[in-house]
Write a protein that holds these residues in place. Structure first.
Motif, PDB file in Angstrom:
ATOM      1  N   GLU A 103       0.863  -1.183   0.000  1.00  9.68           N
ATOM      2  CA  GLU A 103       0.000   0.000   0.000  1.00  9.68           C
ATOM      3  C   GLU A 103       0.898   1.232   0.000  1.00  9.68           C
ATOM      4  O   GLU A 103       1.765   1.376   0.870  1.00  9.68           O
ATOM      5  CB  GLU A 103      -0.889  -0.002   1.250  1.00  9.68           C
ATOM      6  CG  GLU A 103      -1.999   1.013   1.249  1.00  9.68           C
ATOM      7  CD  GLU A 103      -3.097   0.734   0.221  1.00  9.68           C
ATOM      8  OE1 GLU A 103      -3.813   1.696  -0.106  1.00  9.68           O
ATOM      9  OE2 GLU A 103      -3.225  -0.422  -0.259  1.00  9.68           O
ATOM     10  N   ILE A 104       0.717   2.085  -0.992  1.00  4.97           N
ATOM     11  CA  ILE A 104       1.579   3.255  -1.105  1.00  4.97           C
ATOM     12  C   ILE A 104       0.978   4.377  -0.259  1.00  4.97           C
ATOM     13  O   ILE A 104      -0.221   4.684  -0.371  1.00  4.97           O
ATOM     14  CB  ILE A 104       1.715   3.677  -2.578  1.00  4.97           C
ATOM     15  CG1 ILE A 104       2.470   2.566  -3.320  1.00  4.97           C
ATOM     16  CG2 ILE A 104       2.463   4.991  -2.743  1.00  4.97           C
ATOM     17  CD1 ILE A 104       2.437   2.658  -4.804  1.00  4.97           C
ATOM     18  N   PRO A 105       1.756   4.991   0.595  1.00  7.14           N
ATOM     19  CA  PRO A 105       1.224   6.035   1.486  1.00  7.14           C
ATOM     20  C   PRO A 105       0.581   7.165   0.686  1.00  7.14           C
ATOM     21  O   PRO A 105       1.073   7.526  -0.391  1.00  7.14           O
ATOM     22  CB  PRO A 105       2.475   6.539   2.231  1.00  7.14           C
ATOM     23  CG  PRO A 105       3.491   5.470   2.075  1.00  7.14           C
ATOM     24  CD  PRO A 105       3.188   4.758   0.826  1.00  7.14           C
ATOM     25  N   ASP A 106      -0.497   7.703   1.209  1.00  8.26           N
ATOM     26  CA  ASP A 106      -1.247   8.757   0.501  1.00  8.26           C
ATOM     27  C   ASP A 106      -0.411  10.002   0.219  1.00  8.26           C
ATOM     28  O   ASP A 106      -0.691  10.750  -0.716  1.00  8.26           O
ATOM     29  CB  ASP A 106      -2.489   9.146   1.302  1.00  8.26           C
ATOM     30  CG  ASP A 106      -3.556   8.066   1.192  1.00  8.26           C
ATOM     31  OD1 ASP A 106      -3.390   7.185   0.296  1.00  8.26           O
ATOM     32  OD2 ASP A 106      -4.523   8.104   1.965  1.00  8.26           O
ATOM     33  N   TYR A 108       2.267  10.227  -1.083  1.00  6.42           N
ATOM     34  CA  TYR A 108       2.887  10.172  -2.415  1.00  6.42           C
ATOM     35  C   TYR A 108       1.994  10.760  -3.509  1.00  6.42           C
ATOM     36  O   TYR A 108       2.463  11.128  -4.572  1.00  6.42           O
ATOM     37  CB  TYR A 108       3.298   8.728  -2.747  1.00  6.42           C
ATOM     38  CG  TYR A 108       4.612   8.360  -2.073  1.00  6.42           C
ATOM     39  CD1 TYR A 108       5.813   8.465  -2.772  1.00  6.42           C
ATOM     40  CD2 TYR A 108       4.647   7.934  -0.755  1.00  6.42           C
ATOM     41  CE1 TYR A 108       7.020   8.169  -2.136  1.00  6.42           C
ATOM     42  CE2 TYR A 108       5.837   7.629  -0.120  1.00  6.42           C
ATOM     43  CZ  TYR A 108       7.026   7.738  -0.819  1.00  6.42           C
ATOM     44  OH  TYR A 108       8.209   7.446  -0.213  1.00  6.42           O
ATOM     45  N   ALA A 109       0.710  10.818  -3.215  1.00 12.62           N
ATOM     46  CA  ALA A 109      -0.206  11.438  -4.179  1.00 12.62           C
ATOM     47  C   ALA A 109       0.013  12.950  -4.248  1.00 12.62           C
ATOM     48  O   ALA A 109      -0.450  13.605  -5.175  1.00 12.62           O
ATOM     49  CB  ALA A 109      -1.644  11.125  -3.792  1.00 12.62           C
ATOM     50  N   GLN A 110       0.682  13.494  -3.245  1.00 12.29           N
ATOM     51  CA  GLN A 110       0.933  14.944  -3.201  1.00 12.29           C
ATOM     52  C   GLN A 110       2.261  15.316  -3.880  1.00 12.29           C
ATOM     53  O   GLN A 110       2.562  16.494  -4.033  1.00 12.29           O
ATOM     54  CB  GLN A 110       0.992  15.435  -1.742  1.00 12.29           C
ATOM     55  CG  GLN A 110      -0.236  15.078  -0.914  1.00 12.29           C
ATOM     56  CD  GLN A 110      -1.518  15.659  -1.528  1.00 12.29           C
ATOM     57  OE1 GLN A 110      -1.515  16.805  -1.980  1.00 12.29           O
ATOM     58  NE2 GLN A 110      -2.573  14.864  -1.534  1.00 12.29           N
ATOM     59  N   LEU A 111       3.020  14.279  -4.264  1.00 14.16           N
ATOM     60  CA  LEU A 111       4.333  14.577  -4.852  1.00 14.16           C
ATOM     61  C   LEU A 111       4.177  15.232  -6.214  1.00 14.16           C
ATOM     62  O   LEU A 111       3.320  14.858  -7.009  1.00 14.16           O
ATOM     63  CB  LEU A 111       5.167  13.300  -5.014  1.00 14.16           C
ATOM     64  CG  LEU A 111       5.644  12.623  -3.735  1.00 14.16           C
ATOM     65  CD1 LEU A 111       6.456  11.370  -4.083  1.00 14.16           C
ATOM     66  CD2 LEU A 111       6.501  13.569  -2.898  1.00 14.16           C
ATOM     67  N   ARG A 163       7.716  -2.172 -10.935  1.00 19.61           N
ATOM     68  CA  ARG A 163       6.721  -1.753  -9.930  1.00 19.61           C
ATOM     69  C   ARG A 163       7.192  -2.152  -8.528  1.00 19.61           C
ATOM     70  O   ARG A 163       7.129  -1.356  -7.592  1.00 19.61           O
ATOM     71  CB  ARG A 163       5.364  -2.418 -10.218  1.00 19.61           C
ATOM     72  CG  ARG A 163       4.607  -1.691 -11.317  1.00 19.61           C
ATOM     73  CD  ARG A 163       3.371  -2.458 -11.702  1.00 19.61           C
ATOM     74  NE  ARG A 163       2.526  -1.692 -12.595  1.00 19.61           N
ATOM     75  CZ  ARG A 163       1.721  -2.236 -13.493  1.00 19.61           C
ATOM     76  NH1 ARG A 163       1.649  -3.560 -13.604  1.00 19.61           N
ATOM     77  NH2 ARG A 163       0.978  -1.477 -14.248  1.00 19.61           N
ATOM     78  N   LEU A 166       9.991  -0.044  -7.414  1.00 19.40           N
ATOM     79  CA  LEU A 166       9.539   1.293  -7.030  1.00 19.40           C
ATOM     80  C   LEU A 166       8.908   1.252  -5.633  1.00 19.40           C
ATOM     81  O   LEU A 166       9.147   2.120  -4.790  1.00 19.40           O
ATOM     82  CB  LEU A 166       8.521   1.793  -8.064  1.00 19.40           C
ATOM     83  CG  LEU A 166       8.154   3.268  -7.987  1.00 19.40           C
ATOM     84  CD1 LEU A 166       9.373   4.140  -8.252  1.00 19.40           C
ATOM     85  CD2 LEU A 166       7.076   3.606  -9.004  1.00 19.40           C
ATOM     86  N   GLN A 167       8.096   0.213  -5.415  1.00 17.79           N
ATOM     87  CA  GLN A 167       7.476   0.055  -4.090  1.00 17.79           C
ATOM     88  C   GLN A 167       8.553  -0.110  -3.021  1.00 17.79           C
ATOM     89  O   GLN A 167       8.449   0.451  -1.924  1.00 17.79           O
ATOM     90  CB  GLN A 167       6.545  -1.157  -4.101  1.00 17.79           C
ATOM     91  CG  GLN A 167       5.275  -0.925  -4.894  1.00 17.79           C
ATOM     92  CD  GLN A 167       4.564  -2.232  -5.240  1.00 17.79           C
ATOM     93  OE1 GLN A 167       5.008  -3.328  -4.854  1.00 17.79           O
ATOM     94  NE2 GLN A 167       3.459  -2.123  -5.958  1.00 17.79           N
ATOM     95  N   ILE A 170      10.025   3.161  -2.235  1.00 16.11           N
ATOM     96  CA  ILE A 170       9.108   3.952  -1.397  1.00 16.11           C
ATOM     97  C   ILE A 170       9.155   3.458   0.052  1.00 16.11           C
ATOM     98  O   ILE A 170       9.225   4.255   0.998  1.00 16.11           O
ATOM     99  CB  ILE A 170       7.672   3.897  -1.977  1.00 16.11           C
ATOM    100  CG1 ILE A 170       7.645   4.667  -3.307  1.00 16.11           C
ATOM    101  CG2 ILE A 170       6.649   4.471  -1.010  1.00 16.11           C
ATOM    102  CD1 ILE A 170       6.378   4.436  -4.119  1.00 16.11           C
TER     103      ILE A 170
ATOM    104  N   MET B   1      -3.526   4.446  -0.832  1.00 11.26           N
ATOM    105  CA  MET B   1      -3.455   4.570  -2.284  1.00 11.26           C
ATOM    106  C   MET B   1      -2.795   3.311  -2.839  1.00 11.26           C
ATOM    107  O   MET B   1      -1.709   2.923  -2.402  1.00 11.26           O
ATOM    108  CB  MET B   1      -2.615   5.794  -2.653  1.00 11.26           C
ATOM    109  CG  MET B   1      -2.560   6.044  -4.124  1.00 11.26           C
ATOM    110  SD  MET B   1      -1.846   7.660  -4.502  1.00 11.26           S
ATOM    111  CE  MET B   1      -0.179   7.475  -3.905  1.00 11.26           C
ATOM    112  N   GLN B   3      -1.335   0.803  -6.038  1.00 13.07           N
ATOM    113  CA  GLN B   3      -0.344   1.006  -7.101  1.00 13.07           C
ATOM    114  C   GLN B   3      -0.941   1.695  -8.330  1.00 13.07           C
ATOM    115  O   GLN B   3      -0.347   2.589  -8.911  1.00 13.07           O
ATOM    116  CB  GLN B   3       0.236  -0.367  -7.489  1.00 13.07           C
ATOM    117  CG  GLN B   3       1.311  -0.335  -8.554  1.00 13.07           C
ATOM    118  CD  GLN B   3       2.624   0.265  -8.069  1.00 13.07           C
ATOM    119  OE1 GLN B   3       2.934   0.188  -6.876  1.00 13.07           O
ATOM    120  NE2 GLN B   3       3.365   0.884  -8.982  1.00 13.07           N
ATOM    121  N   HIS B   9      -1.481   8.935 -10.937  1.00 15.14           N
ATOM    122  CA  HIS B   9      -0.976  10.221 -10.455  1.00 15.14           C
ATOM    123  C   HIS B   9       0.339  10.590 -11.175  1.00 15.14           C
ATOM    124  O   HIS B   9       0.527  11.747 -11.600  1.00 15.14           O
ATOM    125  CB  HIS B   9      -0.747  10.156  -8.940  1.00 15.14           C
ATOM    126  CG  HIS B   9      -0.020  11.350  -8.411  1.00 15.14           C
ATOM    127  ND1 HIS B   9      -0.538  12.627  -8.458  1.00 15.14           N
ATOM    128  CD2 HIS B   9       1.224  11.460  -7.846  1.00 15.14           C
ATOM    129  CE1 HIS B   9       0.337  13.473  -7.931  1.00 15.14           C
ATOM    130  NE2 HIS B   9       1.425  12.784  -7.550  1.00 15.14           N
TER     131      HIS B   9
END
Lengths: 183, 442
Positions: A103-106, A108-111, A163, A166-167, A170, B1, B3, B9
């Motif tokens: 689960e990618i921390p939220d 990261y959506a702000q990056l 992928r 990348l995870q 992160i 969020m 993948q 995004h």
């Protein structure tokens, strides 16, 4: 001057129009080449070579078949791939790995693009290529396989590994962040 | 969020992402590699062609007019000479009247004619001044005047049977003249001989078939003479080289120690027009020159070796000495203005200056390094049109009235580099030429 006029002038080898096109599109194209290049100097070489290709082949461009921007992007990507073909293309796995579901921390959506570029830049080159082509440019695995002269299945597996990598990056950054906070 | 959302995004973020960069630097880097622009030639490009054309046309026009006026001046001189001859004493017997007049050897007995001819007779030139001069008009005029030729049979130097029938012969002569003569421009109806106490006998000139047309008034404008010069010689190249740095490669010029100029040469064919009184002249034509030179320079190249991970890139510095062979061929149009200084002997001195522009430039460059690695100089690095200024001084030795040998020295300085601005080196050429040639005056 709109795109069509610009294209016509460039097709007639008009230096002013060519320069205008460089000024108008090079920031966008430089962004693309930066995503493929290991550093800024390499990215500039790609951009330079790509633009020369653009002007040498612009008479082949038909505005009815597509947008100028897409055509330019495609040429820059091809120029980047040519540069990579000159180097030894290696798609082996490099050290880092990650669990299957992360689960990618939220946050990261702000990056922004700059931060994301740095993040993607940490991927090994082989992974970065496939990730860029597939996720950002939207190429299918078939197209990627043709571009990179690999099998379609290899493209899929490379993307999966990219992928995961990348995870892992992160996760690593997250851990480092929390570790630094704990101190 | 998850993948997928994260990848969405990323995609959106990069869709419109732009990174600013120095477009001037980028443009200058790619400009030299672009296909050559078919640009419209500026006005000054065509200037030398226009000037050369004008000079050529002017030369032809002046030359034609000059020859025309010279012919008639000679005709007048001949008439005057004949009159002088008439008053002199000679005993030679001419065989025929025609040859006697041609050779200006008139029998002594014909001298007695002169006082008879002092009758104020004038040939009515008004008829012959018109474009529609007919054989009849001229024959009548001849017959009218020929009666004054021989006043008596006693004075006739030739026996009757040998004596040519003057009117018949002159008529034939006139007929021939009429057939061959072109229509001449009208000249003012002035009787040039009205104040002379002797008649400049027209039939004297008829032997040379020139007096069927009126003698024009000699032109009053200055005389110009056409000349051509063919010359060639060896050239010494004086080149100042400036090396440019592009951030990755550095060049050190080793020319001072290593330059070996080899034979360069120049040929030119020029046509000119010289004012006869002031000796000023203008000339133009074509000039070909081949410039050869060899020189060394040291190249330091900084290479970045990229690793696949991108983390341990290395920088490598390589140095090599490169020997450069340059061959440049130029075809130029010079336009020169000069003055000739003459003395009483056969030697004259020419001092001239002007400009030249190149019509085409062919560059053939090769370079070789210590590892015998060969390379070819990119031809696009050279300018096609170059302007230069010239100055020359030379002497001429006159072989005969129309031909002279020339020996001179000229210096030609190019106003800009023969290479384009973005080339790694910019060269400014100065050429010292020693030449030998031949000058022909018409």
């Amino acid at each position: 001057m709109n795109d069509n006029q610009l294209i016509r002038a460039c097709q007639q080898n008009d230096r002013t129009a060519q320069r205008l096109m460089v000024e108008q599109y090079s920031p966008l194209l430089y962004s693309i080449s930066l995503r493929y290049a290991p550093d800024a100097s390499f990215a500039k070489d790609i951009l330079q070579e790509g633009l020369i290709r653009v002007f040498k082949n612009i008479h082949q461009f038909d505005p009815a078949k597509g947008k100028l921007k897409s055509w330019l992007c495609k040429i820059i990507i091809n120029a980047a791939l040519t540069h990579y073909k000159k180097l030894r293309y290696d798609t082996e796995v490099y050290g880092l790995d990650a669990p299957d579901h992360v689960e990618i921390p939220d946050v990261y959506a702000q990056l922004g693009a700059e931060e994301l570029m740095k993040l993607i830049g940490q991927l090994p080159e082989g992974y970065r290529l496939v990730f860029n082509l597939s996720i950002i440019e939207g190429y299918s695995h078939k197209e990627i396989a043709e571009l990179l002269n690999i099998k379609e299945a290899s493209s899929r597996s490379q993307l999966q590994r990219a992928r995961k990598h990348l995870q892992a990056i992160i996760l690593k950054e997250e851990n480092e962040y929390y570790e630094s906070r704990a101190i | 969020m998850n993948q997928e959302q994260f990848e969405d995004h990323i995609k959106k973020s990069f869709d419109t992402h732009q990174v600013p960069l120095d477009t001037n630097e980028l443009w200058s880097a790619i400009e030299t590699d672009l296909p050559a622009e078919k640009k419209r030639r500026p006005f000054f490009f065509w200037l030398p062609f226009g000037l050369s054309g004008l000079i050529l046309l002017g030369t032809i026009a002046f030359y034609q007019y000059d020859r025309f006026s010279n012919e008639h001046t000679q005709a007048i001189d001949q008439v005057n000479n004949n009159l002088v001859e008439h008053t002199s004493t000679t005993t030679q017997q001419p065989t025929t009247l025609n040859t006697a007049f041609t050779e200006n050897k008139i029998n002594t007995k014909t001298q007695t004619i002169t006082p008879v001819l002092s009758k104020p007779t004038t040939i009515n030139t008004s008829n012959s001044n018109t474009k529609h001069t007919t054989k009849k008009d001229i024959t009548n005029t001849i017959q009218e005047n020929s009666s004054f030729l021989y006043t008596s049979e006693k004075e006739n130097p030739l026996p009757n049977q040998k004596r040519p029938t003057l009117s018949t012969e002159l008529s034939t002569s006139v007929e021939t003249s009429i057939k061959t003569e072109k229509v001449l421009p009208e000249s003012p109806k002035i009787n040039r001989f009205e104040n002379l106490d002797v008649l400049p006998i027209h039939w004297v000139d008829l032997d040379n078939h020139v007096t069927t047309r009126p003698t024009p008034i000699p032109p009053s404008f200055p005389t110009w003479r056409l000349f051509t010069v063919l010359q060639g010689g060896t050239t010494f190249v004086n080149k100042t080289i400036q090396t440019n740095t592009n951030g990755v490669q550095n060049y050190t010029d080793l020319r001072k120690n290593t330059e070996t100029p080899i034979l360069s040469y120049q040929f030119s064919g020029l046509v000119g027009l010289q004012h006869q009184k002031t000796h000023w002249y203008i000339k133009t034509g074509l000039q070909y020159q081949q410039l050869n030179d060899i020189f060394d320079y040291k190249q330091e190249t900084q290479r970045i070796l990229y690793s696949l991970t991108g983390s341990d890139n290395q920088t490598e510095l390589t140095t090599r000495t490169i020997r450069h062979y340059n061959q440049i061929q130029l075809l130029e149009i010079p336009v020169l203005i000069g003055k000739t200084f003459r003395n009483r002997h056969r030697i004259s001195l020419d001092i001239e200056a002007g400009v030249a522009t190149s019509l085409s430039l062919q560059a053939n460059g090769r370079f070789i390094d210590e590892q015998m690695e060969l390379g070819v100089l990119d031809k696009t690095m050279f300018r096609q049109q170059n302007w230069s200024v010239l100055a020359a001084i030379g002497g001429a030795y006159q072989l005969n009235p129309k031909t002279a040998l020339t020996l001179g020295i000229a210096y030609q300085q190019y106003l800009s580099s023969l290479k384009v601005r973005k080339a790694l080196t910019t060269d400014q050429y100065g050429l010292l030429n020693i030449r030998l040639g031949i000058k022909q005056v018409f």
